[in-house]
Design an enzyme around this catalytic site. Structure first.
Site, mmCIF file in Angstrom:
data_model
loop_
_atom_site.group_PDB
_atom_site.id
_atom_site.type_symbol
_atom_site.label_atom_id
_atom_site.label_comp_id
_atom_site.label_asym_id
_atom_site.label_seq_id
_atom_site.Cartn_x
_atom_site.Cartn_y
_atom_site.Cartn_z
ATOM 1 N N ASP A 130 0.873 -1.164 0.000
ATOM 2 C CA ASP A 130 0.000 0.000 0.000
ATOM 3 C C ASP A 130 0.915 1.220 0.000
ATOM 4 O OD1 ASP A 130 0.905 0.272 2.624
ATOM 5 O OD2 ASP A 130 -1.075 0.157 3.542
ATOM 6 N N CYS A 167 3.035 -3.391 4.064
ATOM 7 C CA CYS A 167 2.288 -2.198 4.451
ATOM 8 C C CYS A 167 3.070 -1.554 5.592
ATOM 9 C CB CYS A 167 0.834 -2.513 4.821
ATOM 10 S SG CYS A 167 0.582 -3.592 6.249
ATOM 11 N N THR A 183 2.868 -1.842 8.896
ATOM 12 C CA THR A 183 3.271 -2.798 9.926
ATOM 13 C C THR A 183 3.334 -4.235 9.425
ATOM 14 O OG1 THR A 183 0.999 -3.186 10.633
ATOM 15 C CG2 THR A 183 2.218 -1.404 11.756
ATOM 16 N N HIS A 207 8.442 -24.863 8.433
ATOM 17 C CA HIS A 207 7.432 -25.564 9.223
ATOM 18 C C HIS A 207 6.005 -25.288 8.768
ATOM 19 C CE1 HIS A 207 10.128 -26.320 12.991
ATOM 20 N NE2 HIS A 207 10.725 -26.660 11.853
ATOM 21 N N HIS A 233 5.369 -31.780 9.703
ATOM 22 C CA HIS A 233 4.738 -30.485 9.459
ATOM 23 C C HIS A 233 3.659 -30.557 8.378
ATOM 24 C CE1 HIS A 233 7.813 -28.895 12.024
ATOM 25 N NE2 HIS A 233 8.738 -29.404 11.233
#
Length: 145
Positions: free
Chosen positions: A8, A65, A67, A98, A133
């Site tokens: 963004d 973005c 964060t 994993h 996994h």
């Protein structure tokens, strides 16, 4: 490897840096925008990247973005997407090894270029271990179905 990348307005500089970083390592990169700092909505770019990754089986995606939180939340709404928000090398490697993460989410406002380089390197150079996994990833894929 082929990477689709989107952001963004709060991640433009980190996107441009990451595109060049990946190209220098010999990867194919498809920049899905945006291309200016004009305000946009991150879910629109999460959708572009996620749909591209889902349609291109051997590709991966990177979403950025401010964060990384919003992008990771939006990306994980798509069936078949396993997006991981990573702030260090270890979490990036584990996300691939994993959890078979096919989207890496980053935050421009929380990580500097040096750390981003280390995160991207750890993520793109790691591969899914499978084994114990694989069952867990399959369970993740079935959630909400």
């Amino acid at each position: 490897m082929k990477f689709y990348i989107g952001t963004d307005h709060a991640g433009i500089e980190l996107k441009d840096y990451t595109v060049e970083l990946l190209k220098q390592k010999g990867h194919e990169v498809v920049d899905l925008g945006p291309y200016s700092k004009d305000r946009v909505d991150y879910p629109d770019f999460a959708q572009k990247v996620c749909q591209s990754v889902l349609e291109d089986e051997n590709s991966k995606g990177i979403l950025i973005c401010g964060t990384g939180i919003g992008m990771s939340m939006a990306a994980n709404k798509f069936d078949g997407i396993r997006a991981a928000l990573c702030h260090n090398e270890y979490s990036a490697a584990m996300a691939r090894e994993h959890n078979d993460a096919n989207i890496l989410c980053l935050g421009e406002r929380v990580s500097g270029e040096g750390m981003i380089e280390a995160i991207v390197k750890a993520w793109q150079s790691s591969s899914f271990e499978g084994g114990r996994h694989a069952n867990r990833v399959e369970k993740i894929n079935k959630l909400g179905s």
